[in-house]
Structure formats: C-alpha cells, structure tokens
Design an enzyme around this catalytic site. Structure first.
Site, PDB file in Angstrom:
ATOM      1  N   CYS A   1       0.822  -1.212   0.000  1.00  0.00           N
ATOM      2  CA  CYS A   1       0.000   0.000   0.000  1.00  0.00           C
ATOM      3  C   CYS A   1       0.853   1.256   0.000  1.00  0.00           C
ATOM      4  O   CYS A   1       1.367   1.677   1.033  1.00  0.00           O
ATOM      5  CB  CYS A   1      -0.928  -0.022   1.217  1.00  0.00           C
ATOM      6  SG  CYS A   1      -1.918   1.467   1.354  1.00  0.00           S
TER       7      CYS A   1
ATOM      8  N   CYS B   1      -0.394   4.131   2.139  1.00  0.00           N
ATOM      9  CA  CYS B   1      -0.200   3.935   3.585  1.00  0.00           C
ATOM     10  C   CYS B   1       1.267   4.145   3.953  1.00  0.00           C
ATOM     11  O   CYS B   1       1.577   4.776   4.954  1.00  0.00           O
ATOM     12  CB  CYS B   1      -0.571   2.516   4.015  1.00  0.00           C
ATOM     13  SG  CYS B   1      -2.068   1.873   3.309  1.00  0.00           S
ATOM     14  N   ASP B   2       2.183   3.602   3.149  1.00  0.00           N
ATOM     15  CA  ASP B   2       3.583   3.520   3.577  1.00  0.00           C
ATOM     16  C   ASP B   2       4.555   4.350   2.734  1.00  0.00           C
ATOM     17  O   ASP B   2       5.730   4.444   3.088  1.00  0.00           O
ATOM     18  CB  ASP B   2       4.042   2.047   3.532  1.00  0.00           C
ATOM     19  CG  ASP B   2       3.184   1.170   4.430  1.00  0.00           C
ATOM     20  OD1 ASP B   2       2.741   1.677   5.480  1.00  0.00           O
ATOM     21  OD2 ASP B   2       2.955   0.002   4.090  1.00  0.00           O
TER      22      ASP B   2
END
Ligand code: NDP
Length: 318
Positions: free
Chosen positions: A141, A144-145
């Site tokens: 992701c 997200c990261d």
C-alpha cells in the site's frame, strides 16, 4: 458471548462500496440494517488515492473521502454501523431459516438475511524474503507507507492498474521507482500506461522478477531482480518494495459453507446476488473476479439489498 435476541432483517458484512450501497438501499426499504465494518472501515478504497472513474465526480475524489460520504449517507437513512470483525456465520439451510453472525468482540446477532460484501485483499508474492522484511520495506500500500520512502528508491512489482497507480503515486515522493513487470507488456489500461510514460522517474523493467531482498536488521537495502528471458541478474539499491499483483477474496470464514470457485470467489446465481444458501447474498469484489471496480461493487450492493428485500417479502417468519 453477548446474545441479542432481536431477529434482524439484514446484516451486511463489510464496509466497502458494495456494503455501504447495500446499506443505503436496505435502510431506505426500512430493513433497519446493521453493517459490520470489518477492521478496515471503508475497505480497499481507503488505501487508494484519487478515484477518477466513479461517475458523478468529474474532478475526482479521494478514496477515503468517498467512503466517508457513503457511510454518512447509509447512516442518514438509519443504518447502524458497527466496527467489529465477523468471525463466524452459522447459516440456516432452507428458506426462512435464521442465520447467526458472531463477531470478534463476542457479540452474536440473529438475522433473516445476510449480505456478504467482505471484498478482497492485496496478494503478496508468497516468498520467504517477503516475510523476512514485512514491515521493514515490504508493503502492498503506497498511500499507507509511501511516506517512509521520501527521496529514496523503491520497487513496485506488477503490471496492472494497481501497480501503475502505486508507481505514479510513489514517483511523486521517491527518487526512482523501478516497475518490475514479469511480462513484456503492462496489463494496465491505456490511460494508466500513459501516466507511466509521462513520469520520468519510473524505470520500467519488463521480463523481470524479484528473486531476493537483502538488508540489515530487517530493513531492505537491495532487491535482486532477474531477467526471465536471459537469466541476467541485477541488484537494485532500494529501501522499499511495493507488491501490487492483484487481490484475493476475503472468504476464509465462509469456506465449506458458501459455494465458491477454486480461487475463493463466492459464486452467485447469474444476474442475481443469491448464493447457494437462501437468504444469503453476495456483493462486490468478494463475488467478482472480473470487474472489481468501485462502481460495479456499488451496483451489486444495490442488487443485494433489493434481492434481500424481495426474499423477506416472500418468506413468512413466525
Ligand atoms: P491485475 O490482476 O489486473 O494485475 C496484476 C499484475 O500483477 C499483472 O501485471 C500480473 O502479471 C502481475 N502479477 C501477478 N502475480 C504476479 C507474481 N507472482 N509475480 C509478479 N507479477 C505478478 O490486478 P490489479 O490489482 O492491478 O487490478 C485489478 C482490477 O482493478 C483490474 O480490473 C483493474 O483495472 C482495476 N483497477 C482499476 C484502477 C483504476 O481504474 N484507477 C486502479 C486499480 C485497479 P501478468 O500480467 O503476467 O499476469
């Protein structure tokens, strides 16, 4: 285990576009739906960036924003959204039977109908090196990261729309994005491919596969890739690898209970959302390996609520 003796009209499992659309329709049909969200409220769209292809948003909308609005709309008409995870469903067998839904917080619900919209989750390569560096450079992701890799080099594995979306997103943050694609072409749609062409810091590596990751203290510092035509090996200096190779349906808890295909996708009757169990309907990616779009998920969520409403009207309950 706390048991509520009320028998609900419907329980919707999952909080993606399918689940919330089912909830909007079920609530407006006065079925007083309960939607059990799962641990990722909003589903996969909460991990995407811009949604540009959902009709009605000519300027695009972010995934989390869209999901927030869908939730608001579902609640406005009377849906109860419960943040919990369904661990087991004991299905009745014949028309008119009551189903029991159990959750990880120890709640137990009785319901006449169930709408399964548990979606799908990102797939990983299934290699040991991936496990070794999970949380230390391996992710599925970018939104997200990606932040952790500002100014660094990363690899994106895959050649579909997800991979391109991840690569384009990461290219805005990272120095170089190596797209490692196992075939000699991208499976992604034309418009997405054009985005890759227009992004100079994406390096496309066709016919390549990641065969190892190296690093220290659980943190990736190199990816070893091999050309699957020539067997030539290269080492890329990267700090992260984003796996974007597709999805698998979230159907583990339904194994042996609901009919599914060999890859775990639920099987529904053609042009319907009916599963093999009366009163149980499936909507969205959990039953769709072909289209997997927010709009098709929302459409089938609507169908599931209408199917459930019809089922309730045709069955007599004591
Ligand atoms: P896809 O199944 O379309 O693509 C998966 C990609 O990963 C392919 O390039 C595939 O290669 C590759 N792959 C699969 N397994 C491996 C492996 N073990 N090692 C290396 N590479 C592998 O999945 P997506 O998640 O990209 O897309 C799913 C659906 O969602 C599609 O319909 C897509 O159009 C849609 N989507 C749309 C978006 C948008 O419109 N904004 C955004 C994201 C997804 P190969 O071709 O060799 O099989």
């Amino acid at each position: 285990m706390s048991e509520d003796t009320t028998i609900l009209q419907t329980i919707i499992i999952g909080s993606g576009p399918a689940g919330f659309t089912a909830a909007i329709y079920a609530a407006r049909a006065e079925m007083n739906p309960i939607l059990i969200s799962g641990m990722e409220l909003g589903g996969q769209l909460t991990t995407t960036t811009e949604v540009e292809n959902f009709p009605g948003y000519p300027e695009g909308i972010t995934g989390p924003e869209m999901m927030g609005q869908l939730q608001k709309q579902a609640e406005k008409f009377g849906t109860t959204v419960i943040i919990d995870k369904v661990t087991e469903v004991i299905f009745g067998n014949k028309s008119g039977d009551i189903h029991t839904v159990k959750t990880s917080s120890g709640k137990e619900y009785k319901t006449k109908t169930v709408i399964v919209s548990t979606g799908a989750s990102a797939k990983y390569l299934g290699k040991d090196f991936e496990e070794k560096y999970r949380g230390g450079g391996v992710s599925a992701c970018a939104t997200c990261d990606g932040f952790f890799y500002r100014g660094r080099n990363v690899v994106v594995v895959g050649g579909g729309d997800t991979a391109v979306e991840e690569a384009v997103y990461l290219a805005k943050i990272c120095k170089t994005v190596y797209m490692v694609v196992r075939k000699d072409y991208l499976r992604a749609s034309k418009i997405m491919q054009e985005k890759v062409d227009a992004t100079p810091n994406i390096v496309l590596m066709y016919n390549h596969e990641v065969v190892d990751l190296k690093g220290e203290n659980g943190l990736v510092s190199q990816a070893v890739v091999v050309n699957n035509q020539t067997s030539e090996e290269k080492t890329l200096e990267v700090d992260g690898i984003f796996v974007a190779i597709g999805h698998s349906p979230n159907t583990d808890i339904f194994k042996g209970k609901l009919e599914m295909d060999e890859t775990g996708y639920l099987i529904v009757r053609p042009f319907s959302t009916e599963t093999n169990i009366p009163g149980v309907f499936a909507a969205g990616d959990v039953a769709d390996k072909r289209y997997r779009q927010a709009i098709t998920a929302a459409g089938s969520g609507c169908m599931a609520a209408l199917d459930a409403e019809k089922y309730l009207a045709h069955n007599k309950y004591p």
